[in-house]
Design an enzyme around this catalytic site. Structure first.
Site: not given
Ligand code: C5P
Length: 303
Positions: A21, A149
């Site tokens: 994406k 995502d």
């Molecule tokens: O959700 P995901 O595991 O991809 O996110 C990785 C890290 O990115 C999370 O641990 C967080 O620190 C940060 N994040 C965030 N806000 C979001 C998505 C991700 O702070 N909306």
């Protein structure tokens, strides 16, 4: 020679593309109590993809074997695709011997949702192999526990996303986009990128610039007229990440000088994409950039 008879019974095999994406718009609105950030983003799936193959063998115990071709990645629960399989079996209370093969093409730690798209493809494949025990809504909720995502990667197409990224509203895309995605050697970890944003904007406690024009962008995407409003395309991470990633910043400039009507970083970076009026222009630009560049177009919605 006596050959060992293979008694394992296959329940079937599913092969799926796992599309990358890009973010046509990405703003970070606030830092939440749970440490995540509230976003407003337009995600758009593109034809650049990994291939995922999942084969399910009947077994009284769970045994997941993961192979990855084309990149060096962890093959255990450190890999999001492996975790997706573990989670699906635990959630649906099943055991199985799973063989998962990933042909990797998407750059890693790039802001293109490479890991999330693999996890999404595994969840969709397993639900199909198991005879659809989970509804679409249940699958999306399960995906959201793996990563912000992952729900988008299960649905694909063009979506306006809020919350952590998991709250989606479809955005019809009037015409396919033609783009070049470029990524050099630099890597960015997503948690680190959010931490840098927090430092830079004091945990979003004061005045934060909100660039781009999301409403105008939605209309332009729907009308197939994005090229007439390139300034609507925006990524809040650029201001913080590009100064630390000179190669990405240079690739972004190069895309513009090669005729892109807009160029922007994707996600938390450092991959950048350039949008072109025609596929031929995109192909010429990718050729000029060389091995760091991939031509892509819009990918279809997944479910
Ligand atoms: O959700 P995901 O595991 O991809 O996110 C990785 C890290 O990115 C999370 O641990 C967080 O620190 C940060 N994040 C965030 N806000 C979001 C998505 C991700 O702070 N909306």
């Amino acid at each position: 020679m006596i050959q060992k008879k293979d008694n394992s019974l296959s329940r079937g095999r599913v092969t799926r593309p796992a599309y990358a994406k890009i973010n046509l718009y990405l703003d970070v609105l606030s830092c939440r109590e749970d440490g995540f950030h509230d976003l407003l983003t337009v995600m758009h799936s593109i034809s650049l993809h990994d291939d995922i193959r999942v084969e399910w063998f009947l077994s009284d115990t769970t045994d997941i074997s993961l192979r990855v071709y084309g990149a060096k990645l962890p093959l255990d629960s450190k890999n999001l695709a492996y975790r997706a399989a573990e989670l699906f079996l635990a959630h649906t209370q099943q055991t199985a011997a799973l063989h998962i093969n990933i042909r990797k093409r998407l750059p890693i730690a790039a802001g293109l949702a490479g890991g999330s798209s693999n996890a999404a493809a595994v969840l969709l494949a397993l639900n199909e192999l198991a005879g659809y025990p989970l509804t679409e809504e249940e699958l999306l909720a399960l995906g959201a526990t793996l990563g912000s995502d992952v729900p988008f990667c299960m649905v694909g197409g063009s979506q306006i996303c809020r919350g952590r990224g998991e709250m989606m509203r479809p955005l019809a895309c009037g015409t396919p986009l033609y783009l070049v995605v470029a990524k050099g050697k630099e890597r960015v970890s997503t948690p680190r990128a959010f931490a840098l944003m927090d430092e830079h904007y004091r945990r979003f406690d004061g005045s934060v610039p909100h660039g781009g024009q999301p409403e105008k962008l939605y209309r332009a995407v729907a009308d197939g007229k994005l090229s007439s409003v390139p300034a609507c395309i925006y990524n809040a991470f650029e201001a913080v990440i590009l100064p630390t990633c000179p190669e990405a910043a240079a690739l972004r400039e190069q895309l513009l000088s090669l005729g892109a009507y807009a160029a922007c970083m994707s996600g938390s970076g450092p991959s950048v994409f350039g949008l072109f009026e025609t596929l031929e222009q995109a192909q010429r630009a990718a050729k000029a950039i060389g091995r760091h560049a991939h031509v892509a177009t819009s990918a279809p919605a997944m479910i």
